[in-house]
Design an enzyme around this catalytic site. Structure first.
Site, PDB file in Angstrom:
ATOM      1  N   HIS A 155      -5.631   1.723   0.137  1.00 53.01           N
ATOM      2  CA  HIS A 155      -4.643   2.640   0.735  1.00 53.01           C
ATOM      3  C   HIS A 155      -3.436   1.806   1.205  1.00 53.01           C
ATOM      4  O   HIS A 155      -3.183   1.667   2.409  1.00 53.01           O
ATOM      5  CB  HIS A 155      -5.285   3.395   1.904  1.00 53.01           C
ATOM      6  CG  HIS A 155      -4.547   4.626   2.328  1.00 53.01           C
ATOM      7  ND1 HIS A 155      -3.401   5.089   1.702  1.00 53.01           N
ATOM      8  CD2 HIS A 155      -4.789   5.516   3.344  1.00 53.01           C
ATOM      9  CE1 HIS A 155      -2.986   6.189   2.294  1.00 53.01           C
ATOM     10  NE2 HIS A 155      -3.802   6.470   3.287  1.00 53.01           N
TER      11      HIS A 155
ATOM     12  N   GLN B 254      -0.650   3.067   3.774  1.00 51.56           N
ATOM     13  CA  GLN B 254      -1.082   3.167   5.176  1.00 51.56           C
ATOM     14  C   GLN B 254      -1.015   1.801   5.858  1.00 51.56           C
ATOM     15  O   GLN B 254      -0.542   1.690   6.997  1.00 51.56           O
ATOM     16  CB  GLN B 254      -2.505   3.728   5.258  1.00 51.56           C
ATOM     17  CG  GLN B 254      -2.997   3.913   6.664  1.00 51.56           C
ATOM     18  CD  GLN B 254      -2.262   5.020   7.412  1.00 51.56           C
ATOM     19  OE1 GLN B 254      -2.201   6.138   6.937  1.00 51.56           O
ATOM     20  NE2 GLN B 254      -1.717   4.710   8.567  1.00 51.56           N
TER      21      GLN B 254
ATOM     22  N   ARG C 185       4.610   6.153   8.527  1.00 53.74           N
ATOM     23  CA  ARG C 185       4.397   6.399   7.093  1.00 53.74           C
ATOM     24  C   ARG C 185       5.713   6.883   6.458  1.00 53.74           C
ATOM     25  O   ARG C 185       6.074   6.485   5.354  1.00 53.74           O
ATOM     26  CB  ARG C 185       3.308   7.469   6.877  1.00 53.74           C
ATOM     27  CG  ARG C 185       1.899   7.059   7.277  1.00 53.74           C
ATOM     28  CD  ARG C 185       1.299   6.036   6.332  1.00 53.74           C
ATOM     29  NE  ARG C 185       1.263   6.478   4.953  1.00 53.74           N
ATOM     30  CZ  ARG C 185       0.328   7.275   4.416  1.00 53.74           C
ATOM     31  NH1 ARG C 185      -0.676   7.690   5.151  1.00 53.74           N
ATOM     32  NH2 ARG C 185       0.356   7.609   3.128  1.00 53.74           N
TER      33      ARG C 185
HETATM   34  N1  NVA Z   1     -10.877   6.353   4.323  1.00 56.62           N
HETATM   35  C1  NVA Z   1     -10.330   7.703   4.397  1.00 56.62           C
HETATM   36  C2  NVA Z   1      -8.858   7.641   4.641  1.00 56.62           C
HETATM   37  C3  NVA Z   1      -8.175   8.965   4.719  1.00 56.62           C
HETATM   38  C4  NVA Z   1      -6.687   8.831   4.911  1.00 56.62           C
HETATM   39  C5  NVA Z   1     -10.641   8.438   3.118  1.00 56.62           C
HETATM   40  O1  NVA Z   1     -10.517   7.828   2.046  1.00 56.62           O
HETATM   41  O2  NVA Z   1     -11.009   9.604   3.179  1.00 56.62           O
HETATM   42  N1   CP Z   2      -3.729   8.683   6.667  1.00 55.06           N
HETATM   43  C1   CP Z   2      -3.569   9.477   5.613  1.00 55.06           C
HETATM   44  O1   CP Z   2      -3.350   9.034   4.474  1.00 55.06           O
HETATM   45  O2   CP Z   2      -3.618  10.816   5.899  1.00 55.06           O
HETATM   46  P1   CP Z   2      -3.712  12.025   4.874  1.00 55.06           P
HETATM   47  O3   CP Z   2      -5.064  11.989   4.239  1.00 55.06           O
HETATM   48  O4   CP Z   2      -3.488  13.246   5.713  1.00 55.06           O
HETATM   49  O5   CP Z   2      -2.638  11.862   3.822  1.00 55.06           O
END
Ligand code: NVA
Ligand code: CP
Length: 308
Positions: free
Chosen positions: A131, A134, A288
Protein backbone atom coordinates in the site's frame (compact mmCIF):
# COMPACT_ATOMS: atom_id res chain seq x y z
CA UNK A 1 7.85 7.41 -24.40
CA UNK A 2 9.46 7.33 -20.95
CA UNK A 3 7.21 7.16 -17.92
CA UNK A 4 7.20 5.64 -14.45
CA UNK A 5 4.76 3.49 -12.53
CA UNK A 6 4.29 3.60 -8.74
CA UNK A 7 3.59 -0.03 -7.86
CA UNK A 8 5.81 -0.53 -4.81
CA UNK A 9 7.35 1.91 -2.37
CA UNK A 10 10.82 0.98 -3.59
CA UNK A 11 9.97 2.14 -7.12
CA UNK A 12 11.04 5.66 -6.07
CA UNK A 13 14.32 6.86 -4.61
CA UNK A 14 14.83 8.88 -1.43
CA UNK A 15 15.58 11.89 -3.62
CA UNK A 16 12.27 11.47 -5.46
CA UNK A 17 10.35 11.26 -2.17
CA UNK A 18 12.08 14.39 -0.87
CA UNK A 19 11.01 16.15 -4.06
CA UNK A 20 7.44 14.82 -3.71
CA UNK A 21 7.26 15.99 -0.09
CA UNK A 22 8.44 19.46 -1.09
CA UNK A 23 5.71 19.57 -3.73
CA UNK A 24 3.20 18.17 -1.20
CA UNK A 25 3.91 21.05 1.17
CA UNK A 26 3.39 23.55 -1.66
CA UNK A 27 0.24 21.85 -2.97
CA UNK A 28 -1.24 21.55 0.55
CA UNK A 29 -0.59 25.24 1.23
CA UNK A 30 -2.24 26.23 -2.07
CA UNK A 31 -5.28 24.06 -1.21
CA UNK A 32 -5.59 25.60 2.26
CA UNK A 33 -5.32 29.09 0.77
CA UNK A 34 -8.02 28.33 -1.85
CA UNK A 35 -5.48 29.07 -4.60
CA UNK A 36 -6.47 27.48 -7.89
CA UNK A 37 -3.76 25.23 -9.33
CA UNK A 38 -4.75 23.33 -12.46
CA UNK A 39 -1.60 21.78 -13.97
CA UNK A 40 -3.54 18.67 -15.01
CA UNK A 41 -6.34 20.42 -16.93
CA UNK A 42 -7.73 18.02 -19.56
CA UNK A 43 -5.95 15.02 -18.00
CA UNK A 44 -8.01 11.99 -16.98
CA UNK A 45 -7.40 9.44 -14.25
CA UNK A 46 -9.08 6.02 -14.39
CA UNK A 47 -9.54 4.44 -10.95
CA UNK A 48 -10.09 0.68 -11.03
CA UNK A 49 -11.42 -0.79 -7.79
CA UNK A 50 -11.57 -4.50 -7.13
CA UNK A 51 -11.92 -3.89 -3.36
CA UNK A 52 -13.83 -1.36 -1.27
CA UNK A 53 -12.43 2.08 -0.45
CA UNK A 54 -13.34 5.39 1.14
CA UNK A 55 -10.06 7.32 1.51
CA UNK A 56 -8.28 6.11 -1.61
CA UNK A 57 -11.19 6.78 -3.93
CA UNK A 58 -11.99 10.13 -2.41
CA UNK A 59 -8.41 11.40 -2.25
CA UNK A 60 -7.61 10.43 -5.84
CA UNK A 61 -10.91 11.66 -7.24
CA UNK A 62 -10.96 14.95 -5.30
CA UNK A 63 -7.22 15.40 -5.90
CA UNK A 64 -7.55 15.02 -9.66
CA UNK A 65 -10.44 17.51 -9.77
CA UNK A 66 -8.47 19.98 -7.64
CA UNK A 67 -5.56 19.76 -10.13
CA UNK A 68 -7.93 20.62 -12.99
CA UNK A 69 -8.43 17.10 -14.37
CA UNK A 70 -11.13 14.43 -14.24
CA UNK A 71 -11.37 11.05 -12.56
CA UNK A 72 -13.45 8.06 -13.65
CA UNK A 73 -14.39 5.33 -11.17
CA UNK A 74 -14.43 1.79 -12.56
CA UNK A 75 -15.51 -1.06 -10.33
CA UNK A 76 -14.68 -4.57 -11.40
CA UNK A 77 -18.21 -5.47 -10.28
CA UNK A 78 -19.78 -3.57 -13.18
CA UNK A 79 -17.07 -3.57 -15.87
CA UNK A 80 -15.94 -6.36 -18.18
CA UNK A 81 -12.94 -6.89 -15.88
CA UNK A 82 -15.35 -8.64 -13.52
CA UNK A 83 -16.53 -10.90 -16.34
CA UNK A 84 -13.14 -12.31 -17.21
CA UNK A 85 -11.73 -9.85 -19.78
CA UNK A 86 -7.97 -10.42 -19.72
CA UNK A 87 -6.21 -7.77 -17.68
CA UNK A 88 -3.70 -7.27 -20.53
CA UNK A 89 -6.54 -6.40 -22.94
CA UNK A 90 -8.15 -4.07 -20.42
CA UNK A 91 -4.79 -2.34 -19.88
CA UNK A 92 -4.29 -1.78 -23.60
CA UNK A 93 -7.77 -0.29 -24.03
CA UNK A 94 -8.04 1.78 -20.84
CA UNK A 95 -4.57 3.28 -21.25
CA UNK A 96 -5.44 4.52 -24.75
CA UNK A 97 -8.27 6.60 -23.31
CA UNK A 98 -6.83 8.15 -20.14
CA UNK A 99 -3.56 9.68 -18.96
CA UNK A 100 -3.13 7.89 -15.65
CA UNK A 101 -4.49 4.74 -13.99
CA UNK A 102 -4.89 3.87 -10.30
CA UNK A 103 -5.68 0.26 -9.38
CA UNK A 104 -6.81 -1.37 -6.14
CA UNK A 105 -6.86 -5.15 -6.47
CA UNK A 106 -5.97 -8.41 -4.75
CA UNK A 107 -2.82 -10.00 -6.19
CA UNK A 108 0.02 -7.59 -6.83
CA UNK A 109 0.93 -9.67 -9.86
CA UNK A 110 -2.35 -8.68 -11.58
CA UNK A 111 -1.44 -5.01 -11.25
CA UNK A 112 2.04 -5.71 -12.59
CA UNK A 113 0.49 -7.38 -15.63
CA UNK A 114 -1.75 -4.36 -16.17
CA UNK A 115 1.24 -2.03 -15.87
CA UNK A 116 3.27 -4.08 -18.35
CA UNK A 117 0.62 -3.43 -21.02
CA UNK A 118 -0.26 0.14 -20.06
CA UNK A 119 0.72 3.14 -22.19
CA UNK A 120 0.38 5.44 -19.17
CA UNK A 121 1.63 5.46 -15.56
CA UNK A 122 -0.07 3.07 -13.15
CA UNK A 123 -0.42 3.77 -9.40
CA UNK A 124 -0.92 1.07 -6.77
CA UNK A 125 -3.98 2.00 -4.72
CA UNK A 126 -3.47 -1.15 -2.55
CA UNK A 127 -2.85 -4.81 -3.28
CA UNK A 128 -2.70 -7.77 -0.93
CA UNK A 129 1.06 -7.19 -0.78
CA UNK A 130 1.60 -3.39 -0.72
CA UNK A 131 0.00 0.00 0.00
CA UNK A 132 2.64 2.53 -1.08
CA UNK A 133 0.37 5.60 -1.30
CA UNK A 134 -0.56 5.17 2.38
CA UNK A 135 3.04 4.91 3.56
CA UNK A 136 4.00 7.95 1.49
CA UNK A 137 1.31 9.86 3.39
CA UNK A 138 2.37 8.36 6.72
CA UNK A 139 6.01 9.38 6.33
CA UNK A 140 5.01 12.85 5.16
CA UNK A 141 2.76 13.11 8.24
CA UNK A 142 5.54 11.98 10.57
CA UNK A 143 7.82 14.60 9.02
CA UNK A 144 5.23 17.34 9.54
CA UNK A 145 4.93 16.54 13.25
CA UNK A 146 8.44 15.46 14.19
CA UNK A 147 10.89 16.23 11.35
CA UNK A 148 12.95 13.60 9.53
CA UNK A 149 12.11 9.95 10.14
CA UNK A 150 15.73 8.94 9.46
CA UNK A 151 17.21 6.97 12.38
CA UNK A 152 13.84 6.64 14.14
CA UNK A 153 12.11 3.47 15.35
CA UNK A 154 8.67 2.55 13.99
CA UNK A 155 6.86 -0.20 15.92
CA UNK A 156 4.55 -2.30 13.76
CA UNK A 157 2.07 -4.32 15.86
CA UNK A 158 -0.24 -6.94 14.34
CA UNK A 159 -0.56 -8.54 10.94
CA UNK A 160 2.33 -8.86 8.46
CA UNK A 161 0.08 -7.36 5.80
CA UNK A 162 0.33 -4.91 2.90
CA UNK A 163 0.94 -1.98 5.28
CA UNK A 164 3.67 -3.82 7.20
CA UNK A 165 5.40 -4.91 3.98
CA UNK A 166 5.42 -1.34 2.72
CA UNK A 167 6.78 0.07 5.99
CA UNK A 168 9.63 -2.44 5.65
CA UNK A 169 10.44 -1.24 2.12
CA UNK A 170 10.25 2.38 3.26
CA UNK A 171 12.69 1.76 6.13
CA UNK A 172 15.44 0.89 3.65
CA UNK A 173 14.80 4.03 1.60
CA UNK A 174 14.47 6.49 4.51
CA UNK A 175 16.99 4.72 6.75
CA UNK A 176 14.87 4.01 9.82
CA UNK A 177 14.15 0.76 11.70
CA UNK A 178 10.87 -1.15 11.97
CA UNK A 179 10.27 -3.19 15.12
CA UNK A 180 7.80 -5.84 13.97
CA UNK A 181 5.66 -7.90 16.33
CA UNK A 182 3.15 -10.34 14.86
CA UNK A 183 1.40 -13.35 16.42
CA UNK A 184 2.91 -16.79 15.78
CA UNK A 185 2.01 -17.98 12.29
CA UNK A 186 1.61 -14.46 10.89
CA UNK A 187 5.29 -13.56 10.50
CA UNK A 188 6.82 -11.30 7.87
CA UNK A 189 8.39 -12.95 4.83
CA UNK A 190 11.43 -10.78 4.09
CA UNK A 191 12.38 -12.77 0.98
CA UNK A 192 9.00 -12.18 -0.65
CA UNK A 193 8.56 -8.46 -0.13
CA UNK A 194 11.34 -6.91 -2.13
CA UNK A 195 13.77 -6.03 0.66
CA UNK A 196 17.43 -5.65 -0.16
CA UNK A 197 18.60 -6.93 3.25
CA UNK A 198 17.82 -7.55 6.90
CA UNK A 199 19.35 -4.37 8.28
CA UNK A 200 16.29 -2.15 8.77
CA UNK A 201 14.00 -4.28 10.88
CA UNK A 202 13.97 -6.38 14.04
CA UNK A 203 11.40 -9.02 14.98
CA UNK A 204 9.91 -9.29 18.50
CA UNK A 205 7.60 -11.99 19.84
CA UNK A 206 6.34 -9.65 22.55
CA UNK A 207 4.61 -6.51 21.20
CA UNK A 208 5.51 -4.63 24.38
CA UNK A 209 9.19 -5.09 23.63
CA UNK A 210 8.67 -3.93 20.04
CA UNK A 211 7.03 -0.71 21.23
CA UNK A 212 9.64 0.06 23.92
CA UNK A 213 11.39 3.31 23.05
CA UNK A 214 9.65 3.65 19.66
CA UNK A 215 9.16 7.03 17.98
CA UNK A 216 6.04 5.92 16.13
CA UNK A 217 3.60 3.12 16.94
CA UNK A 218 1.36 1.85 14.19
CA UNK A 219 -1.04 -0.99 13.53
CA UNK A 220 -3.81 -2.05 11.18
CA UNK A 221 -6.89 -4.25 11.14
CA UNK A 222 -6.40 -7.88 12.11
CA UNK A 223 -8.26 -9.01 8.99
CA UNK A 224 -7.44 -7.26 5.73
CA UNK A 225 -9.76 -7.22 2.73
CA UNK A 226 -9.72 -10.61 1.04
CA UNK A 227 -9.08 -12.57 4.25
CA UNK A 228 -12.57 -12.31 5.73
CA UNK A 229 -13.08 -16.05 6.11
CA UNK A 230 -10.20 -16.04 8.67
CA UNK A 231 -11.82 -13.34 10.83
CA UNK A 232 -12.91 -15.49 13.77
CA UNK A 233 -9.59 -17.35 13.98
CA UNK A 234 -7.68 -14.08 13.72
CA UNK A 235 -9.66 -12.54 16.59
CA UNK A 236 -8.30 -15.33 18.80
CA UNK A 237 -4.75 -15.27 17.39
CA UNK A 238 -4.38 -11.47 17.63
CA UNK A 239 -6.01 -11.02 21.05
CA UNK A 240 -2.72 -9.92 22.69
CA UNK A 241 -1.90 -7.49 19.87
CA UNK A 242 -4.07 -4.51 20.77
CA UNK A 243 -2.26 -1.17 20.97
CA UNK A 244 -3.71 0.11 24.25
CA UNK A 245 -2.63 2.87 26.63
CA UNK A 246 -0.43 0.51 28.63
CA UNK A 247 1.45 -0.55 25.49
CA UNK A 248 1.65 3.00 24.15
CA UNK A 249 3.17 4.17 27.46
CA UNK A 250 6.26 2.06 26.70
CA UNK A 251 7.06 4.13 23.59
CA UNK A 252 8.91 7.44 23.80
CA UNK A 253 6.84 10.13 25.59
CA UNK A 254 6.53 12.08 22.33
CA UNK A 255 5.76 8.99 20.19
CA UNK A 256 3.02 9.31 17.59
CA UNK A 257 0.29 6.76 16.87
CA UNK A 258 -0.80 6.05 13.28
CA UNK A 259 -3.41 3.81 11.66
CA UNK A 260 -4.24 3.83 7.95
CA UNK A 261 -7.97 3.42 8.74
CA UNK A 262 -10.60 2.05 8.75
CA UNK A 263 -10.00 1.04 12.40
CA UNK A 264 -11.72 -1.43 14.69
CA UNK A 265 -11.69 0.17 18.13
CA UNK A 266 -11.30 -2.48 20.82
CA UNK A 267 -9.49 -4.87 18.48
CA UNK A 268 -6.13 -3.70 17.08
CA UNK A 269 -6.30 -0.36 18.94
CA UNK A 270 -8.09 0.87 22.04
CA UNK A 271 -10.37 3.87 21.85
CA UNK A 272 -8.23 5.93 24.22
CA UNK A 273 -5.17 5.50 21.99
CA UNK A 274 -6.73 6.18 18.58
CA UNK A 275 -8.73 9.10 19.97
CA UNK A 276 -5.95 10.22 22.31
CA UNK A 277 -3.37 13.03 22.12
CA UNK A 278 -0.61 10.97 20.47
CA UNK A 279 -2.81 9.88 17.59
CA UNK A 280 -2.39 11.68 14.25
CA UNK A 281 -4.76 9.49 12.24
CA UNK A 282 -6.87 12.35 10.84
CA UNK A 283 -3.84 14.25 9.53
CA UNK A 284 -2.52 10.95 8.19
CA UNK A 285 -5.78 10.44 6.28
CA UNK A 286 -5.93 14.03 5.01
CA UNK A 287 -2.36 13.84 3.76
CA UNK A 288 -3.39 11.09 1.34
CA UNK A 289 -4.97 13.91 -0.67
CA UNK A 290 -1.95 16.19 -0.72
CA UNK A 291 0.77 13.57 -1.24
CA UNK A 292 -1.16 11.88 -4.06
CA UNK A 293 -1.69 15.21 -5.82
CA UNK A 294 2.09 15.64 -5.78
CA UNK A 295 2.45 12.06 -7.03
CA UNK A 296 0.04 12.57 -9.95
CA UNK A 297 1.72 15.84 -10.87
CA UNK A 298 5.11 14.11 -10.88
CA UNK A 299 3.99 11.09 -12.90
CA UNK A 300 2.36 13.27 -15.55
CA UNK A 301 4.59 16.37 -15.68
CA UNK A 302 7.90 15.23 -14.20
CA UNK A 303 9.70 17.66 -11.92
CA UNK A 304 8.19 21.12 -11.97
CA UNK A 305 9.71 24.31 -10.63
CA UNK A 306 9.38 23.91 -6.87
CA UNK A 307 9.03 27.69 -6.43
CA UNK A 308 5.99 27.84 -8.69
N1 NVA B 1 -4.59 -3.83 5.45
C1 NVA B 1 -5.88 -3.24 5.12
C2 NVA B 1 -5.70 -1.82 4.72
C3 NVA B 1 -6.95 -1.10 4.33
C4 NVA B 1 -6.69 0.31 3.88
C5 NVA B 1 -6.53 -4.05 4.03
O1 NVA B 1 -5.83 -4.44 3.09
O2 NVA B 1 -7.73 -4.29 4.10
N1 CP C 1 -6.41 3.72 4.19
C1 CP C 1 -7.09 3.45 3.09
O1 CP C 1 -6.53 3.12 2.03
O2 CP C 1 -8.45 3.59 3.20
P1 CP C 1 -9.57 3.12 2.18
O3 CP C 1 -9.61 1.63 2.20
O4 CP C 1 -10.83 3.75 2.69
O5 CP C 1 -9.21 3.61 0.80
Amino acid sequence: MQFKHFLQFKDFSREEYEYLFERTRWIKRAFKDYRQYWPLADRTLAMIFDKNSTRTRLSFEAGMHQLGGSAIYLSTRDTQLGRGEPVEDAARVISRMVDLVMIRTYQHEVMERFAAYSRVPVINGLTDEYHPCQIMSDIFTYTEFRGSIEGKVVAWIGDANNMCNTWLQAAEIFNFTVHVSTPPGYSIEPERIGLSGHTHFAVFDDPHRAVSGADLVTTDVWTSMGFEEETEQRKKDFADFCVDAEMMALAKPDALFMHCLPAHRGEEVSTDVIDGPQSVVWDEAENRLHTQKALMEYLLLGKVDVNK
